[in-house]
Scaffold this motif. Structure first.
Motif, short mmCIF file in Angstrom:
data_model
loop_
_atom_site.label_atom_id
_atom_site.label_comp_id
_atom_site.label_asym_id
_atom_site.label_seq_id
_atom_site.Cartn_x
_atom_site.Cartn_y
_atom_site.Cartn_z
N GLU A 69 -35.44 52.39 -32.40
CA GLU A 69 -34.57 53.46 -32.88
C GLU A 69 -34.23 53.22 -34.35
O GLU A 69 -34.07 52.08 -34.79
CB GLU A 69 -33.27 53.51 -32.06
N VAL A 70 -34.10 54.30 -35.10
CA VAL A 70 -33.67 54.20 -36.49
C VAL A 70 -32.28 53.58 -36.53
O VAL A 70 -31.40 53.93 -35.74
CB VAL A 70 -33.65 55.60 -37.14
N GLY A 71 -32.07 52.63 -37.43
CA GLY A 71 -30.79 51.93 -37.52
C GLY A 71 -30.80 50.60 -36.80
O GLY A 71 -29.94 49.75 -37.04
N SER A 72 -31.79 50.40 -35.92
CA SER A 72 -31.93 49.12 -35.23
C SER A 72 -32.37 48.05 -36.22
O SER A 72 -33.14 48.34 -37.15
CB SER A 72 -32.96 49.25 -34.11
N PRO A 73 -31.91 46.80 -36.07
CA PRO A 73 -32.35 45.72 -36.98
C PRO A 73 -33.86 45.52 -36.96
O PRO A 73 -34.43 45.03 -37.93
CB PRO A 73 -31.63 44.48 -36.43
N GLU A 74 -34.52 45.92 -35.86
CA GLU A 74 -35.97 45.74 -35.75
C GLU A 74 -36.76 46.91 -36.34
O GLU A 74 -37.97 46.85 -36.46
CB GLU A 74 -36.38 45.56 -34.29
N TRP A 75 -36.04 47.99 -36.70
CA TRP A 75 -36.75 49.17 -37.19
C TRP A 75 -37.40 48.90 -38.54
O TRP A 75 -36.85 48.20 -39.39
CB TRP A 75 -35.80 50.35 -37.34
N ARG A 76 -38.61 49.43 -38.74
CA ARG A 76 -39.31 49.39 -40.01
C ARG A 76 -40.00 50.74 -40.23
O ARG A 76 -40.25 51.48 -39.28
CB ARG A 76 -40.34 48.26 -40.04
N PRO A 77 -40.36 51.07 -41.47
CA PRO A 77 -40.95 52.38 -41.75
C PRO A 77 -42.34 52.59 -41.17
O PRO A 77 -42.79 53.72 -41.03
CB PRO A 77 -41.01 52.42 -43.29
N PHE A 78 -43.06 51.50 -40.86
CA PHE A 78 -44.45 51.62 -40.42
C PHE A 78 -44.68 50.88 -39.11
O PHE A 78 -43.99 49.91 -38.79
CB PHE A 78 -45.41 51.06 -41.48
N ARG A 79 -45.69 51.36 -38.37
CA ARG A 79 -46.17 50.64 -37.20
C ARG A 79 -47.45 49.88 -37.53
O ARG A 79 -47.94 49.09 -36.73
CB ARG A 79 -46.45 51.63 -36.06
N GLY A 80 -47.99 50.13 -38.72
CA GLY A 80 -49.22 49.49 -39.16
C GLY A 80 -49.77 50.24 -40.36
O GLY A 80 -49.18 51.22 -40.82
N PRO A 81 -50.89 49.80 -40.92
CA PRO A 81 -51.50 50.48 -42.06
C PRO A 81 -51.89 51.92 -41.70
O PRO A 81 -52.26 52.20 -40.57
CB PRO A 81 -52.73 49.63 -42.37
N LEU A 82 -51.83 52.81 -42.68
CA LEU A 82 -52.27 54.19 -42.48
C LEU A 82 -53.69 54.34 -42.98
O LEU A 82 -54.11 53.67 -43.93
CB LEU A 82 -51.36 55.16 -43.24
#
Length: 395
Positions: free
Chosen positions: A113-126
């Motif tokens: 979830e957005v706001g979670s400490p584990e959140w990042r903008p990417f899941r991998g390279p595009l």
């Protein structure tokens, strides 16, 4: 290309999101363009927020455009250290290079979830089509800001070569709509996994029935994630023995999705397990999918997505146990939108009626629906194979 550490990405994102949701500035101010802006924006965040507000009536587009806009803002602020007005053509190449190989601390190991400490903008390279989509969104954003007199120029409009380059990154393969469909045996494993779940307690039974209702809602309607997650009993209509779920899809278009008997059965069993009557009562307004034993509390798009991923993961584990490695791989990488592709593809294959499938998929053009049809390709393959086998097969 400049690089910089990004120690507090969730905080940066939260700050950006607050900016994008904030009310517009009181009055337009002279920004970075040559003329007075005709939007109320005194900085890039407010300008981006103005752009995104244009898509508020289309939740799916708004969510996708917001994701790419936030990524660009984060890159500008944390990596390039430039404002929109400072970006030049070469920065566009730097940005695409960044998207193709984002730093490890910008990548999330899972869906959070957005706001979670584990959140990042990417899941991998595009790559491939994902990069082309980024180009489309950024070009649209900057064109809007130029037209609004906030910016003087759009460097993304010059990046013609980039579009051609990223197109060659993808392997030559059938259209995504065909590749992202699940075969019957994969779906059977999904229902088998659900049927094997424990149901001794009220909570266990409710969870089991919610899994089944969720999977059936996607498969029997071809609905999109946001449509399924936001559906409630006031969206249901019952006329002449037929149940219909009314949704608002892309572009704010209303559509009635027929609910076949099996889906109605799964929904009624879930309602009973959740402490409700089998069928909605007059004036009832409850989510079709809700928290366990809390029928008035709906669940988010993200939660519905994770429910489906849990089902597909469970089915994949069964496939692995039975040595079905290819099926396991397919289930592991599938998602809610794969179920939509599966439904439309199955409708085309079973009926060969493109107009029927077009109406179900709510495609603006039957050309889009025709991508799902394999009949012409199969006939071409069989005829050519038979002909050339007869000509050269005995040599």
């Amino acid at each position: 290309m400049m690089t910089a550490p990004s120690p507090c990405l969730p905080e940066v994102f939260k700050s950006l999101e607050i900016s994008l949701l904030a009310a517009p500035a009181a009055t337009p101010v002279v920004g970075t363009g040559q003329r007075t802006p005709i939007i109320r924006a005194s900085n890039d965040r407010e300008a981006a927020a103005s752009f995104l507000r244009e898509f508020q009536d289309s939740p799916h587009t708004h969510r996708a455009y917001k994701r790419e806009t936030l990524r660009l803002l984060m890159w500008c602020e944390a990596i390039a250290r430039k404002s929109f007005s400072d970006l030049v053509r070469e920065d566009v190449d730097d940005y695409f290079a960044f998207l193709s190989a984002p730093p490890a601390d910008w990548i999330s190991p899972g869906r959070h979830e957005v706001g979670s400490p584990e959140w990042r903008p990417f899941r991998g390279p595009l790559k491939g089509s994902s990069l082309r989509y980024v180009k489309l969104v950024c070009d649209s954003l900057f064109s809007y800001l130029v037209e609004a007199h906030y910016l003087a120029a759009n460097p993304f409009s010059l990046a013609r070569k980039r579009t051609r380059e990223v197109a060659t990154d993808e392997p030559i393969a059938p259209p995504t709509a065909r590749r992202h469909q699940l075969p019957d045996d994969a779906l059977q494993l999904a229902y088998e996994w659900i049927n094997g779940l424990p149901d001794k307690t009220a909570s266990q039974r409710c969870r089991k029935m919610r899994f089944r209702a969720t999977l059936s809602l996607f498969l029997f309607t071809g609905g999109r994630l946001s449509e399924i997650a936001n559906a409630n009993t006031q969206n249901l209509a019952h006329e002449k023995g037929r149940w219909t779920l009314w949704v608002i899809g892309k572009g704010g278009k209303k559509a009635g999705l027929p609910l076949p008997p099996t889906l109605v059965r799964d929904l009624t069993e879930y309602r009973l397990a959740n402490g409700l009557a089998a069928y909605p009562t007059m004036g009832e307004r409850t989510p079709l999918l809700s928290k366990l034993l809390q029928p008035s509390e709906g669940i988010s798009d993200n939660m519905v997505y994770r429910e489906v991923k849990a089902i597909l993961k469970g089915a994949g584990e069964i496939a692995h146990e039975r040595g079905r490695d290819e099926l396991e791989h397919l289930l592991k990488h599938s998602s809610t939108h794969w179920l939509r592709h599966t439904t439309i593809g199955a409708t085309v294959e079973a009926t060969q009626d493109l107009q029927l499938a077009q109406q179900l998929g709510r495609h603006s053009s039957v050309t889009t629906t025709s991508i799902y049809s394999t009949l012409a390709d199969e006939q071409f393959h069989d005829k050519v194979s038979e002909t050339l086998e007869g000509v050269f097969g005995s040599l």
